[in-house]
Scaffold this motif. Sequence first.
Motif, PDB file in Angstrom:
ATOM      1  N   TYR A  85       0.839  -1.201   0.000  1.00  0.00           N
ATOM      2  CA  TYR A  85       0.000   0.000   0.000  1.00  0.00           C
ATOM      3  C   TYR A  85       0.873   1.251   0.000  1.00  0.00           C
ATOM      4  O   TYR A  85       0.566   2.229  -0.677  1.00  0.00           O
ATOM      5  CB  TYR A  85      -0.915  -0.031   1.226  1.00  0.00           C
ATOM      6  N   ARG A  86       1.952   1.211   0.731  1.00  0.00           N
ATOM      7  CA  ARG A  86       2.839   2.383   0.815  1.00  0.00           C
ATOM      8  C   ARG A  86       3.424   2.738  -0.548  1.00  0.00           C
ATOM      9  O   ARG A  86       3.460   3.908  -0.924  1.00  0.00           O
ATOM     10  CB  ARG A  86       3.943   2.112   1.827  1.00  0.00           C
TER      11      ARG A  86
ATOM     12  N   GLU B 164     -12.743   7.383  -3.234  1.00  0.00           N
ATOM     13  CA  GLU B 164     -11.900   6.252  -2.841  1.00  0.00           C
ATOM     14  C   GLU B 164     -10.760   6.134  -3.841  1.00  0.00           C
ATOM     15  O   GLU B 164     -10.968   6.232  -5.040  1.00  0.00           O
ATOM     16  CB  GLU B 164     -12.743   4.970  -2.834  1.00  0.00           C
ATOM     17  N   SER B 165      -9.560   5.930  -3.346  1.00  0.00           N
ATOM     18  CA  SER B 165      -8.409   5.840  -4.243  1.00  0.00           C
ATOM     19  C   SER B 165      -8.242   4.431  -4.794  1.00  0.00           C
ATOM     20  O   SER B 165      -8.718   3.456  -4.211  1.00  0.00           O
ATOM     21  CB  SER B 165      -7.139   6.259  -3.513  1.00  0.00           C
ATOM     22  N   GLY B 166      -7.534   4.340  -5.907  1.00  0.00           N
ATOM     23  CA  GLY B 166      -7.228   3.038  -6.490  1.00  0.00           C
ATOM     24  C   GLY B 166      -6.431   2.179  -5.534  1.00  0.00           C
ATOM     25  O   GLY B 166      -6.620   0.962  -5.463  1.00  0.00           O
ATOM     26  N   CYS B 167      -5.534   2.803  -4.765  1.00  0.00           N
ATOM     27  CA  CYS B 167      -4.741   2.051  -3.779  1.00  0.00           C
ATOM     28  C   CYS B 167      -5.646   1.451  -2.702  1.00  0.00           C
ATOM     29  O   CYS B 167      -5.444   0.307  -2.289  1.00  0.00           O
ATOM     30  CB  CYS B 167      -3.697   2.957  -3.144  1.00  0.00           C
ATOM     31  N   ASP B 168      -6.641   2.220  -2.273  1.00  0.00           N
ATOM     32  CA  ASP B 168      -7.590   1.710  -1.270  1.00  0.00           C
ATOM     33  C   ASP B 168      -8.375   0.527  -1.828  1.00  0.00           C
ATOM     34  O   ASP B 168      -8.609  -0.465  -1.127  1.00  0.00           O
ATOM     35  CB  ASP B 168      -8.549   2.804  -0.813  1.00  0.00           C
TER      36      ASP B 168
ATOM     37  N   ARG C 239      -9.190  -5.410  -1.984  1.00  0.00           N
ATOM     38  CA  ARG C 239      -9.273  -6.663  -2.745  1.00  0.00           C
ATOM     39  C   ARG C 239      -8.182  -7.653  -2.355  1.00  0.00           C
ATOM     40  O   ARG C 239      -8.140  -8.763  -2.879  1.00  0.00           O
ATOM     41  CB  ARG C 239      -9.157  -6.384  -4.231  1.00  0.00           C
ATOM     42  N   GLY C 240      -7.262  -7.216  -1.493  1.00  0.00           N
ATOM     43  CA  GLY C 240      -6.193  -8.100  -1.073  1.00  0.00           C
ATOM     44  C   GLY C 240      -4.997  -8.093  -2.003  1.00  0.00           C
ATOM     45  O   GLY C 240      -4.102  -8.938  -1.859  1.00  0.00           O
ATOM     46  N   SER C 241      -4.927  -7.152  -2.932  1.00  0.00           N
ATOM     47  CA  SER C 241      -3.807  -7.103  -3.869  1.00  0.00           C
ATOM     48  C   SER C 241      -2.584  -6.398  -3.302  1.00  0.00           C
ATOM     49  O   SER C 241      -1.501  -6.529  -3.836  1.00  0.00           O
ATOM     50  CB  SER C 241      -4.235  -6.368  -5.153  1.00  0.00           C
ATOM     51  N   LEU C 242      -2.769  -5.638  -2.230  1.00  0.00           N
ATOM     52  CA  LEU C 242      -1.663  -4.916  -1.602  1.00  0.00           C
ATOM     53  C   LEU C 242      -1.561  -5.303  -0.132  1.00  0.00           C
ATOM     54  O   LEU C 242      -2.566  -5.506   0.526  1.00  0.00           O
ATOM     55  CB  LEU C 242      -1.885  -3.387  -1.699  1.00  0.00           C
ATOM     56  N   GLN C 243      -0.349  -5.351   0.341  1.00  0.00           N
ATOM     57  CA  GLN C 243      -0.123  -5.637   1.769  1.00  0.00           C
ATOM     58  C   GLN C 243      -0.171  -4.353   2.567  1.00  0.00           C
ATOM     59  O   GLN C 243       0.171  -3.322   2.145  1.00  0.00           O
ATOM     60  CB  GLN C 243       1.236  -6.283   1.960  1.00  0.00           C
TER      61      GLN C 243
END
Length: 102
Positions: free
Chosen positions: A59-60, A89-93, A98-102
Motif C-alpha cells: 500500500y505504501r 476512494e483511491s485506487g490504492c484503497d 481486494r487483497g492485492s496490496l499488503q
Amino acid sequence: MNGLRFKALLAAALLLQSTAGARAERPWHAARQNTYGWQFMTPDERVEHQRQMRSFTTYRECKTYQNKRHAVMAERARHAGLVLAQQRESGCDKLRARGSLQ
C-alpha cells in the motif's frame, strides 16, 4: 450463408467470453471514472499508469506513486484553468480492499 453467419456469431461469442474472462482476472482497470486526472493523460500515460498500479505489492508503494501522480495531474489541470475534484476512494484503497496490496 446461414451456416457461415452462425459460425461468425459463434466465433464472436467465444472471443467476447475469452476477453471478458481475461478482464475479470485483472485486479484493477484504469478508467475515466476511477482515475484522477484521466482527461490530462495521453493514451500512453494511461496504459503506463495502469501497468504501474498493477505492479505494486504494498500500500505504501502505491500511495507514494499515487500522491506524486496526483500532484502532476493537479498541476496540469491548474495550467488548463481547472481544479480536479478529489475522488471518494483511491485506487490504492480499492486494491488493498481486494487483497492485492499488503
